[in-house]
Design an enzyme around this catalytic site. Structure first.
Site, PDB file in Angstrom:
ATOM      1  N   LYS A   1      49.623  42.730  54.808  1.00 41.53           N
ATOM      2  CA  LYS A   1      50.346  42.608  53.538  1.00 41.53           C
ATOM      3  C   LYS A   1      51.284  43.792  53.424  1.00 41.53           C
ATOM      4  O   LYS A   1      51.019  44.863  53.987  1.00 41.53           O
ATOM      5  CB  LYS A   1      49.352  42.614  52.365  1.00 41.53           C
TER       6      LYS A   1
HETATM    7  N1  LIG Z   1      54.270  33.105  47.133  1.00 43.12           N
HETATM    8  C1  LIG Z   1      53.291  32.644  47.920  1.00 43.12           C
HETATM    9  O1  LIG Z   1      53.544  31.831  48.827  1.00 43.12           O
HETATM   10  C2  LIG Z   1      51.882  33.053  47.700  1.00 43.12           C
HETATM   11  C3  LIG Z   1      51.489  33.775  46.595  1.00 43.12           C
HETATM   12  N2  LIG Z   1      50.165  34.027  46.368  1.00 43.12           N
HETATM   13  C4  LIG Z   1      49.722  34.770  45.195  1.00 43.12           C
HETATM   14  O2  LIG Z   1      50.066  34.056  44.007  1.00 43.12           O
HETATM   15  C5  LIG Z   1      50.323  34.999  42.950  1.00 43.12           C
HETATM   16  C6  LIG Z   1      51.688  34.721  42.369  1.00 43.12           C
HETATM   17  O3  LIG Z   1      52.671  34.860  43.387  1.00 43.12           O
HETATM   18  P1  LIG Z   1      54.130  34.228  43.249  1.00 43.12           P
HETATM   19  O4  LIG Z   1      54.078  33.005  42.401  1.00 43.12           O
HETATM   20  O5  LIG Z   1      54.679  34.164  44.603  1.00 43.12           O
HETATM   21  O6  LIG Z   1      54.876  35.373  42.467  1.00 43.12           O
HETATM   22  P2  LIG Z   1      56.197  35.258  41.570  1.00 43.12           P
HETATM   23  O7  LIG Z   1      56.758  36.607  41.525  1.00 43.12           O
HETATM   24  O8  LIG Z   1      57.045  34.130  42.030  1.00 43.12           O
HETATM   25  O9  LIG Z   1      55.621  34.851  40.135  1.00 43.12           O
HETATM   26  C7  LIG Z   1      54.676  35.621  39.461  1.00 43.12           C
HETATM   27  C8  LIG Z   1      54.475  35.048  38.065  1.00 43.12           C
HETATM   28  O10 LIG Z   1      53.457  35.778  37.394  1.00 43.12           O
HETATM   29  C9  LIG Z   1      53.938  36.177  36.124  1.00 43.12           C
HETATM   30  N3  LIG Z   1      53.273  37.383  35.679  1.00 43.12           N
HETATM   31  C10 LIG Z   1      53.445  38.650  36.108  1.00 43.12           C
HETATM   32  N4  LIG Z   1      52.628  39.476  35.429  1.00 43.12           N
HETATM   33  C11 LIG Z   1      51.934  38.700  34.585  1.00 43.12           C
HETATM   34  C12 LIG Z   1      50.942  38.962  33.603  1.00 43.12           C
HETATM   35  N5  LIG Z   1      50.497  40.203  33.386  1.00 43.12           N
HETATM   36  N6  LIG Z   1      50.452  37.908  32.911  1.00 43.12           N
HETATM   37  C13 LIG Z   1      50.898  36.666  33.143  1.00 43.12           C
HETATM   38  N7  LIG Z   1      51.816  36.361  34.034  1.00 43.12           N
HETATM   39  C14 LIG Z   1      52.333  37.368  34.744  1.00 43.12           C
HETATM   40  C15 LIG Z   1      55.419  36.369  36.343  1.00 43.12           C
HETATM   41  O11 LIG Z   1      56.124  36.374  35.111  1.00 43.12           O
HETATM   42  C16 LIG Z   1      55.729  35.152  37.205  1.00 43.12           C
HETATM   43  O12 LIG Z   1      55.828  34.000  36.388  1.00 43.12           O
HETATM   44  C17 LIG Z   1      50.132  36.378  43.567  1.00 43.12           C
HETATM   45  O13 LIG Z   1      48.804  36.790  43.372  1.00 43.12           O
HETATM   46  C18 LIG Z   1      50.365  36.138  45.052  1.00 43.12           C
HETATM   47  O14 LIG Z   1      49.741  37.087  45.868  1.00 43.12           O
HETATM   48  C19 LIG Z   1      49.200  33.576  47.216  1.00 43.12           C
HETATM   49  C20 LIG Z   1      49.529  32.862  48.329  1.00 43.12           C
HETATM   50  C21 LIG Z   1      50.896  32.625  48.708  1.00 43.12           C
HETATM   51  O1  LIG Z   2      52.995  32.857  53.992  1.00 37.60           O
HETATM   52  C1  LIG Z   2      52.478  33.882  54.414  1.00 37.60           C
HETATM   53  O2  LIG Z   2      52.583  34.279  55.533  1.00 37.60           O
HETATM   54  C2  LIG Z   2      51.611  34.770  53.530  1.00 37.60           C
HETATM   55  C3  LIG Z   2      51.434  34.314  52.125  1.00 37.60           C
HETATM   56  C4  LIG Z   2      50.632  35.340  51.408  1.00 37.60           C
HETATM   57  O3  LIG Z   2      51.041  36.475  51.297  1.00 37.60           O
HETATM   58  C5  LIG Z   2      49.324  34.983  50.874  1.00 37.60           C
HETATM   59  O4  LIG Z   2      48.772  33.936  51.241  1.00 37.60           O
HETATM   60  O5  LIG Z   2      48.781  35.761  50.073  1.00 37.60           O
END
Ligand SMILES: NC(=O)C1=CN([C@@H]2O[C@H](COP(=O)(O)OP(=O)(O)OC[C@H]3O[C@@H](n4cnc5c(N)ncnc54)[C@H](O)[C@@H]3O)[C@@H](O)[C@H]2O)C=CC1
Ligand SMILES: O=C(O)CCC(=O)C(=O)O
Length: 429
Positions: free
Chosen positions: A118
């Site tokens: 990460k």
């Molecule tokens: N993007 C990906 O492909 C993956 C993401 N994740 C996990 O999913 C989670 C979200 O990631 P993404 O959607 O990619 O991020 P992002 O940056 O696209 O969206 C994050 C969202 O969370 C909201 N947020 C931030 N702080 C907050 C709070 N205190 N309370 C409520 N909402 C809040 C933001 O406003 C935004 O809507 C993270 O934990 C990340 O590690 C897990 C696997 C893959």
């Molecule tokens: O798509 C990837 O390689 C990693 C996604 C990721 O950061 C996660 O699953 O938390």
């Protein structure tokens, strides 16, 4: 079992719960269930490599700022390091180390040939211009040039990053090595070797495991009341797909607050609203405002935390009314809260299973890129669904065989496979 190098760092995580300690506790728990040697656990509790680089950046107003950029490579026993890059003010080395460890178990659990890593930069991307973000992303990757590569370590998007940052990073790496290297990152735009379906993949995986868990309870997604914290890449895609499948998404939130409708939110309209409102859902008409704290305790069937870690803790777990909690975020439920939910019979779909759809399609993107053959979206979704349903079934089977919860079942599968590989490779004892 102490990972001294990372544990000696100060903890600045929300709610003062250290995500790395949490991750080590889950590892210890799985190790105990599997009766693994203490020495083996000691190895698995230490990241293989921890890199922090300085990122000097000239801001648009001429000020020069030096940021810290982390990349933690936890394990490459099963294949190249793999994991996203996070831009968020709460990023710490401990947090990145915990998330790297989770990636190792996640990739092993879904059966893809990767280790875990990460990366992260402690910045609020909303406070930087596009030009500044581009300079930061390029310098970060330049500093890591010797540590990454398509056979070494393959970054991807996480919170605060997207296909745009991946394109800058791919370009910077390629310019440095002298030829185009699409396989160095995944989650890229389609124009430079990205995969169809990657943007929606994590949310789609969440929908699939929730659907499977409901099916095991004799229910379908139709009419199920869903609450989602976070409306970014993951939360928004999950909301859209669940809505399409007939679920009633009654509340969603972003960092700026949430909205609630007892009869169900119009998700396509909300998505369009957020796109024109700096990605915030606050102020959406035909819905009632709700705080993030109240959202987590709404009566609902399925609660999907899709933002930060440590959102459901000992403090609020007793107010959680959902029957299923699907961890779309990494580490949104603390160890103690998880035990409390499980004791009450709440089904917790653990992060390393529930949000694995993203890394699965990252893997499919990498495979397509290496073979120079690109698939249509239907094929990508089909391959991903196969791996996700297979992983879900294996977790359920393990849970029945060992008489343990889904979380411990998932961890014993992930940790067990890495431990086996480590032993088979002669790295232990
Ligand atoms: N993007 C990906 O492909 C993956 C993401 N994740 C996990 O999913 C989670 C979200 O990631 P993404 O959607 O990619 O991020 P992002 O940056 O696209 O969206 C994050 C969202 O969370 C909201 N947020 C931030 N702080 C907050 C709070 N205190 N309370 C409520 N909402 C809040 C933001 O406003 C935004 O809507 C993270 O934990 C990340 O590690 C897990 C696997 C893959
Ligand atoms: O798509 C990837 O390689 C990693 C996604 C990721 O950061 C996660 O699953 O938390």
């Amino acid at each position: 079992m102490v990972s001294t190098s990372v544990r000696s760092l100060e903890n600045h995580s929300p709610a003062h719960i250290c995500p790395f300690d949490q991750a080590c506790s889950y590892l210890e728990w799985a190790g105990k269930e599997l009766k693994l040697d203490q020495g083996l656990l000691e190895i698995l509790s230490h990241p293989r490599k921890v890199v922090t680089v300085s990122i000097p950046v000239k801001l648009d107003d001429g000020e020069v700022r030096v940021l810290a950029g982390h990349r933690v490579q936890h394990s490459d026993v099963l294949g190249p390091y793999k994991g996203g890059i996070r831009y968020h003010p709460a990023v710490t080395l401990r947090e990145v180390s915990a998330l790297a460890m989770l990636m190792t178990w996640k990739c092993a659990l879904v059966g893809i040939p990767y280790g875990g890593a990460k990366g992260g930069i402690p910045i609020d991307p909303k406070r930087y211009s596009v030009g500044e973000l581009e300079r930061i992303s390029r310098r970060y990757i330049s500093e890591l040039i010797k540590d990454i590569g398509p056979a070494v370590d393959i970054p991807a998007p996480d919170m605060g990053t997207s296909a745009r940052e991946m394109a800058w990073m791919m370009d910077t790496y390629s310019v440095n090595v002298g030829h185009a290297v699409p396989g160095v990152v995944t989650g890229k735009p389609l124009s430079i070797g990205g995969s169809r379906g990657r943007e929606m993949a994590t949310g789609r995986g969440v929908m699939i495991v929730v659907r499977e868990a409901l099916a095991d309870q004799g229910k379908s997604l139709v009419g199920v009341r869903v609450v989602i914290q976070g409306f970014g890449n993951v939360g928004c895609a999950a909301a859209e797909l669940l809505h399409q499948e007939g679920a009633k998404v009654i509340a969603v939130s972003t960092g700026a607050g949430g909205v609630f409708s007892q009869t169900g939110l119009d998700i396509p309209a909300l998505k369009a609203y957020a796109a024109n409102n700096h990605k915030s859902v606050a102020g959406f008409p035909q819905a009632t405002p709700i705080s993030n704290a109240d959202l987590l305790t709404l009566p609902c069937d399925v609660l999907i935390p899709a933002a930060l870690e440590n959102q459901i803790t000992e403090e609020n777990v007793h107010q959680v009314k959902a029957q299923i909690v699907a961890e779309a975020a990494n580490g949104p439920v603390t160890l103690e809260a998880n035990l409390s939910l499980e004791a009450r019979g709440v089904t917790v779909l653990p992060d390393i299973l529930a949000n694995a759809g993203g890394v699965v399609v990252s893997y499919l993107e990498w495979v397509q890129g290496l073979s120079y053959v690109f698939w249509d979206e239907e094929r990508v979704n089909r391959e991903m669904e196969h791996l996700m349903v297979q992983a879900y079934r294996q977790v359920v089977q393990q849970s029945k065989a060992r008489q343990v919860t889904l979380r411990l079942a998932a961890y014993t599968l992930g940790v067990g496979r890495v431990a086996q590989a480590l032993t088979d490779r002669g790295l232990y004892p």
